[in-house]
Scaffold this motif. Structure first.
Motif, PDB file in Angstrom:
ATOM      1  N   CYS A  80       0.834  -1.210   0.000  1.00 23.42           N
ATOM      2  CA  CYS A  80       0.000   0.000   0.000  1.00 23.42           C
ATOM      3  C   CYS A  80       0.868   1.260   0.000  1.00 23.42           C
ATOM      4  O   CYS A  80       0.561   2.239  -0.694  1.00 23.42           O
ATOM      5  CB  CYS A  80      -0.935  -0.017   1.208  1.00 23.42           C
ATOM      6  SG  CYS A  80      -2.203  -1.294   1.141  1.00 23.42           S
ATOM      7  N   ASP A  81       1.949   1.246   0.770  1.00 25.67           N
ATOM      8  CA  ASP A  81       2.854   2.400   0.787  1.00 25.67           C
ATOM      9  C   ASP A  81       3.513   2.604  -0.570  1.00 25.67           C
ATOM     10  O   ASP A  81       3.645   3.741  -1.053  1.00 25.67           O
ATOM     11  CB  ASP A  81       3.929   2.211   1.865  1.00 25.67           C
ATOM     12  CG  ASP A  81       3.358   2.252   3.271  1.00 25.67           C
ATOM     13  OD1 ASP A  81       2.245   2.803   3.436  1.00 25.67           O
ATOM     14  OD2 ASP A  81       4.010   1.728   4.199  1.00 25.67           O
ATOM     15  N   HIS A  84       1.127   4.008  -3.084  1.00 19.63           N
ATOM     16  CA  HIS A  84       0.867   5.418  -2.771  1.00 19.63           C
ATOM     17  C   HIS A  84       1.968   6.330  -3.320  1.00 19.63           C
ATOM     18  O   HIS A  84       1.688   7.441  -3.792  1.00 19.63           O
ATOM     19  CB  HIS A  84       0.749   5.584  -1.253  1.00 19.63           C
ATOM     20  CG  HIS A  84       0.544   6.999  -0.809  1.00 19.63           C
ATOM     21  ND1 HIS A  84      -0.635   7.682  -0.999  1.00 19.63           N
ATOM     22  CD2 HIS A  84       1.388   7.878  -0.207  1.00 19.63           C
ATOM     23  CE1 HIS A  84      -0.527   8.905  -0.531  1.00 19.63           C
ATOM     24  NE2 HIS A  84       0.700   9.054  -0.037  1.00 19.63           N
ATOM     25  N   LEU A  85       3.215   5.861  -3.299  1.00 17.27           N
ATOM     26  CA  LEU A  85       4.348   6.719  -3.645  1.00 17.27           C
ATOM     27  C   LEU A  85       4.821   6.559  -5.085  1.00 17.27           C
ATOM     28  O   LEU A  85       5.349   7.516  -5.665  1.00 17.27           O
ATOM     29  CB  LEU A  85       5.527   6.418  -2.704  1.00 17.27           C
ATOM     30  CG  LEU A  85       5.311   6.730  -1.217  1.00 17.27           C
ATOM     31  CD1 LEU A  85       6.476   6.204  -0.399  1.00 17.27           C
ATOM     32  CD2 LEU A  85       5.152   8.235  -1.012  1.00 17.27           C
ATOM     33  N   ARG A  90       0.777   3.706  -9.475  1.00 15.23           N
ATOM     34  CA  ARG A  90      -0.486   4.450  -9.528  1.00 15.23           C
ATOM     35  C   ARG A  90      -1.084   4.389 -10.933  1.00 15.23           C
ATOM     36  O   ARG A  90      -2.295   4.231 -11.107  1.00 15.23           O
ATOM     37  CB  ARG A  90      -0.258   5.908  -9.124  1.00 15.23           C
ATOM     38  CG  ARG A  90      -0.195   6.132  -7.623  1.00 15.23           C
ATOM     39  CD  ARG A  90      -0.109   7.614  -7.283  1.00 15.23           C
ATOM     40  NE  ARG A  90      -0.400   7.824  -5.873  1.00 15.23           N
ATOM     41  CZ  ARG A  90      -1.608   7.992  -5.364  1.00 15.23           C
ATOM     42  NH1 ARG A  90      -2.648   7.972  -6.175  1.00 15.23           N
ATOM     43  NH2 ARG A  90      -1.784   8.170  -4.070  1.00 15.23           N
ATOM     44  N   ASP A  98      -4.381  11.653  -7.305  1.00 16.87           N
ATOM     45  CA  ASP A  98      -5.121  11.911  -6.076  1.00 16.87           C
ATOM     46  C   ASP A  98      -5.924  10.714  -5.596  1.00 16.87           C
ATOM     47  O   ASP A  98      -6.601  10.798  -4.573  1.00 16.87           O
ATOM     48  CB  ASP A  98      -6.078  13.097  -6.281  1.00 16.87           C
ATOM     49  CG  ASP A  98      -5.324  14.382  -6.594  1.00 16.87           C
ATOM     50  OD1 ASP A  98      -4.218  14.546  -6.056  1.00 16.87           O
ATOM     51  OD2 ASP A  98      -5.847  15.194  -7.371  1.00 16.87           O
ATOM     52  N   ALA A 100      -7.216   7.506  -3.772  1.00 18.39           N
ATOM     53  CA  ALA A 100      -6.913   6.963  -2.452  1.00 18.39           C
ATOM     54  C   ALA A 100      -6.517   5.490  -2.553  1.00 18.39           C
ATOM     55  O   ALA A 100      -7.155   4.715  -3.273  1.00 18.39           O
ATOM     56  CB  ALA A 100      -8.118   7.116  -1.534  1.00 18.39           C
ATOM     57  N   VAL A 101      -5.475   5.130  -1.839  1.00 24.16           N
ATOM     58  CA  VAL A 101      -5.019   3.741  -1.783  1.00 24.16           C
ATOM     59  C   VAL A 101      -5.731   3.046  -0.626  1.00 24.16           C
ATOM     60  O   VAL A 101      -5.777   3.570   0.479  1.00 24.16           O
ATOM     61  CB  VAL A 101      -3.493   3.673  -1.583  1.00 24.16           C
ATOM     62  CG1 VAL A 101      -3.027   2.224  -1.459  1.00 24.16           C
ATOM     63  CG2 VAL A 101      -2.780   4.363  -2.736  1.00 24.16           C
ATOM     64  N   ASP A 103      -6.664   0.669   2.559  1.00 22.39           N
ATOM     65  CA  ASP A 103      -5.886   0.251   3.717  1.00 22.39           C
ATOM     66  C   ASP A 103      -5.479  -1.216   3.574  1.00 22.39           C
ATOM     67  O   ASP A 103      -6.186  -2.017   2.947  1.00 22.39           O
ATOM     68  CB  ASP A 103      -6.712   0.441   4.992  1.00 22.39           C
ATOM     69  CG  ASP A 103      -5.891   0.199   6.243  1.00 22.39           C
ATOM     70  OD1 ASP A 103      -5.111   1.078   6.623  1.00 22.39           O
ATOM     71  OD2 ASP A 103      -6.023  -0.892   6.821  1.00 22.39           O
TER      72      ASP A 103
END
Length: 450
Positions: A80-81, A84-85, A90, A98, A100-101, A103
């Motif tokens: 997930c991290d 996100h980065l 993505r 923008d 959302a990833v 949880d």
């Protein structure tokens, strides 16, 4: 002269395109051409409720999991991290800048819930395989089968003696799955032998010392591979013993025939698949050439004649000994109806000059012959031919897939427990390997000029 650090003023508006920032030769750009899960969305729709808040898009979670298995990201929290980065991640997940990833806990809830109920990961694997077939990467003529041990998520030092059984307080999802597969021939019913140790956290994992070093708890991942381009045709999780691996081979062959109409003309395998019953199943029931090493323990170590010293006459259904005498049979099967005994005449053996090298401790010589011996002879004949030597070289392709699985995808130890967890991990890893193979074998189309 020394330059000054330029501190740029924040712009009011930015024009940014993820599409332009992903390199043309990036692995995910190559893989994305072959990922289409629209049909899967319709198939798993009945497993979602029609009321309530919208769920996380299942395709997003599948794409994220494929990233994890393609790039060896074993932790869902770290996955997930990374999504996100990482801009490429993505882009592949259709998140934009923008989006959302989800949880990391969402993966666990869906893995053990609707994804497992709908057999989603098997459907993902088969969707990828159908694309491989459509791209003509699967010949369907020669298949290879093999199994490899993968360590379970179980501490070897906390194992309990197998004959004592599980403690009464043992509970959890892995325990429930273990009890559910006790009658499955791929797990609990594969053998009646009690394992030396049992893991209280994952009792379906098998204690094994097959690698020659320290013993450990493990599952077996079984691959059925098309040898033309080393595409994985099927994958199956079993307990880590030979009987279960042979059953998995049968299941995979039958499933590839039923679901994809892939009927191999030959099967490549080592001696683990060379039992008489397995060879008979290949030859007599399915007409598949057994390019398999025969599992044979008929050789004797006491200096007396082995079965190979006796010549079988197919026309007369008799054996002839080294002295030229005949061994006949009544045709009545023994040993669970799998063996027929051929006996020599007691009169011939008593007067034979070779008796000391043939049957020094019995009145007459007996030679057992499997009811599947014709299939065994066929496998031996193939093994001594040029085709057999070629098949032994091609068999290395499946061994390379296992090396790739453990070294590149980093699946040398499971993260999920229980038979279902092992199955999910093996299926997703196999889908990732097929996607990477397609990305390598099929070049990207040339970009259109602006």
């Amino acid at each position: 002269m020394m330059g000054h650090r330029q501190v740029e003023q924040a712009a009011l508006f930015y024009e940014f395109s993820l599409e332009r920032h992903i390199p043309v030769d990036h692995l995910l750009r190559s893989i994305d051409r072959f990922v289409d899960f629209e049909d899967l969305r319709r198939e798993i729709a009945p497993f979602y409720n029609n009321i309530g808040r919208p769920s996380i898009d299942p395709e997003l979670m599948i794409r994220m999991l494929l990233i994890g298995y393609c790039f060896g990201i074993r932790s869902e929290r770290r996955l997930c991290d990374e999504v996100h980065l990482n801009l490429a991640y993505r882009w592949f997940c259709r998140l934009g800048l923008d989006g959302a990833v989800p949880d990391h806990s969402t993966f666990s809830k869906n893995r053990h819930g609707r994804f497992r109920e709908s057999d989603l990961f098997r459907r993902v694997f088969e969707t990828v395989l159908r694309r491989c077939i459509r791209e003509r990467l699967v010949g369907g003529e020669g298949f290879a089968v093999d199994a490899s041990l993968i360590k379970a998520d179980a501490n070897r030092q906390k194992g309990i003696e197998g004959d004592k059984g599980l403690p009464p307080e043992a509970a959890g999802r892995a325990i429930d799955e273990y009890l559910a597969v006790l009658d499955d021939a791929a797990f609990g019913a594969a053998t009646e032998v009690t394992p030396k140790f049992v893991s209280p956290s994952d009792p379906a994992a098998r204690w094994t010392g097959a690698h020659g070093g320290q013993a450990f708890f493990a599952y077996s991942t079984n691959y059925l591979v098309d040898v033309e381009n080393a595409i994985i045709v099927d994958v199956e999780a079993t307990t880590a013993i030979r009987q279960a691996e042979v059953l998995a081979a049968k299941r995979m062959i039958e499933r590839s025939l039923e679901r994809f109409d892939l009927y191999p003309s030959r099967l490549l395998g080592d001696s683990a698949y060379g039992s008489a019953e397995m060879l008979g199943w290949l030859v007599y029931e399915h007409g598949i050439e057994p390019h398999v090493t025969v599992f044979d323990k008929s050789a004797r170590t006491d200096g007396t004649f082995s079965r190979e010293h006796f010549t079988y006459d197919h026309a007369g259904d008799v054996y002839r000994c080294p002295a030229g005498k005949t061994l006949t049979t009544t045709g009545t099967p023994v040993n669970n109806d799998t063996t027929v005994l051929y006996r020599a005449s007691k009169h011939d053996c008593q007067a034979c000059s070779l008796r000391s090298r043939c049957c020094p401790n019995t009145p007459a010589r007996k030679v057992p012959r499997s009811i599947y011996e014709g299939a065994r002879d066929m496998a031996r004949e193939i093994a001594s031919s040029w085709e057999g030597r070629t098949s032994r070289r091609l068999r290395k392709k499946i061994e390379m897939l296992f090396a790739h699985l453990k070294r590149i995808l980093k699946l040398d130890r499971l993260r999920l427990r229980g038979p279902n967890g092992a199955r999910d991990e093996f299926i997703l890893a196999a889908a990732a390997q097929n996607l990477r193979k397609m990305a390598k074998l099929i070049p990207m189309p040339a970009p259109t000029p602006a």
